[in-house]
Design an enzyme around this catalytic site. Structure first.
Site, PDB file in Angstrom:
ATOM      1  N   ASP A  92      -1.124  -8.613   3.215  1.00 55.21           N
ATOM      2  CA  ASP A  92      -1.891  -8.867   4.561  1.00 55.21           C
ATOM      3  C   ASP A  92      -3.240  -8.303   4.452  1.00 55.21           C
ATOM      4  OD1 ASP A  92       0.411  -9.915   5.910  1.00 55.21           O
ATOM      5  OD2 ASP A  92       0.524  -8.359   7.316  1.00 55.21           O
ATOM      6  N   HIS A 149       3.230  -7.413  -2.665  1.00 51.93           N
ATOM      7  CA  HIS A 149       4.339  -8.261  -2.839  1.00 51.93           C
ATOM      8  C   HIS A 149       3.725  -9.007  -4.269  1.00 51.93           C
ATOM      9  CE1 HIS A 149       7.357  -7.441   0.061  1.00 51.93           C
ATOM     10  NE2 HIS A 149       6.191  -6.746   0.660  1.00 51.93           N
ATOM     11  N   SER A 252      -6.005   0.334   1.518  1.00 51.73           N
ATOM     12  CA  SER A 252      -7.201   0.149   0.535  1.00 51.73           C
ATOM     13  C   SER A 252      -7.060  -1.420   0.099  1.00 51.73           C
ATOM     14  CB  SER A 252      -6.779   1.031  -0.659  1.00 51.73           C
ATOM     15  OG  SER A 252      -7.574   0.970  -1.592  1.00 51.73           O
TER      16      SER A 252
END
Length: 285
Positions: A92, A149, A252
């Site tokens: 995201d 991921h 980050s």
């Protein structure tokens, strides 16, 4: 550097960046009920965190702020693209930049770039497979899901811990600090995939208390005194597309690299675009 950016960025050069990150680590891992609940609820209110997506929706059920920050999502919250030959978004966040690696350079912001060699720890052979390839830089804000991921299925070949600074990675700093992502502490994971070599570079930042991977656990801290590498030819580690590969224990940036003529980003996958884990952001050529 404009004046407003300078006011935000210049003090960072003088800050004890790693000391502040150690302090933040102590706070975010504290299991003191009052402290952790205050931190969690403050972040939820300030950033508008959507707890309905979380596997655990009750903010007070988390044992620490870090436990909340690295929360799992409900399985249906981030469906994985089923498009043929799709490259899935690894996180995201919002796209800082995406495009071509030109003459070994990766674009950072107007007037600034950094080299793939520097990003990957100063090793020209490690960077060679990505010559004239493509890159994507994705920034994770405090409200985002902070597990990372796999864009494609891959077999891990090497992990590299690269010491460095801990500047912020927000927009003002990205516009102002030359070579930012190749200066900050980071962990690079190199995978073999159906698109050839793929690098996933997890970039630390101020107040990022640690970076970890699913196969190693916490990689940093401690900060390495020099570049360190781990090789996995003797013990293959293979992850499927969409599998969790790592996480930030505070927010980050992740940078994805592919080689020449291997991947094409989809239209609209460009700077300032909001992206979600699992959606299609590119396709195999």
């Amino acid at each position: 550097m404009n004046f407003n950016d300078a006011l935000k960025v210049l003090p960072q050069y003088a800050l004890p960046q790693h000391t502040l990150s150690k302090l933040m680590s102590y706070i975010t891992h504290s299991e003191n009920t009052a402290l952790k609940n205050w931190c969690i609820n403050t972040v939820i209110r300030h950033y508008g965190v959507n707890m309905a997506e979380a596997l655990e929706e009750n903010p007070e059920a988390f044992k620490s702020f870090n436990h909340f920050f690295t929360r799992k999502l409900k399985p249906e919250a981030r469906p994985l693209t089923t498009e043929k030959n799709a490259v899935a978004c690894p996180a995201d966040g919002s796209v800082s930049q995406a495009g071509n690696i030109t003459d070994g350079k990766i674009f950072q912001a107007k007037g600034m770039s950094f080299s793939a060699i520097d990003l990957l720890g100063g090793d020209a052979e490690r960077a060679k497979p990505f010559e004239n390839g493509v890159f994507a830089t994705i920034y994770l804000s405090p409200k985002d899901y902070h597990r990372l991921h796999m864009p494609l299925a891959g077999t891990l070949k090497e992990m590299v811990q690269i010491p460095g600074k801990l500047f912020s990675v927000n927009t003002a700093t990205t516009r102002s600090v030359p070579g930012l992502f190749a200066r900050n502490e980071r962990v690079a994971a190199i995978f073999d995939t159906e698109a050839g070599p793929m690098a996933l570079v997890l970039v630390g930042a101020i107040f990022v208390s640690s970076i970890e991977t699913v196969w190693h656990g916490v990689v940093t801290p401690p900060t390495a005194p020099s570049v360190q590498s781990w090789y996995y030819d003797h013990k293959p580690i293979t992850l499927k597309k969409g599998d969790e590969m790592g996480r930030f224990n505070m927010g980050s940036t992740i940078i994805v690299l592919f080689g020449k003529d291997k991947v094409q980003w989809v239209s609209g996958f460009k700077a300032d675009q909001l992206v979600r884990l699992g959606e299609m952001v590119g396709r195999l050529k």
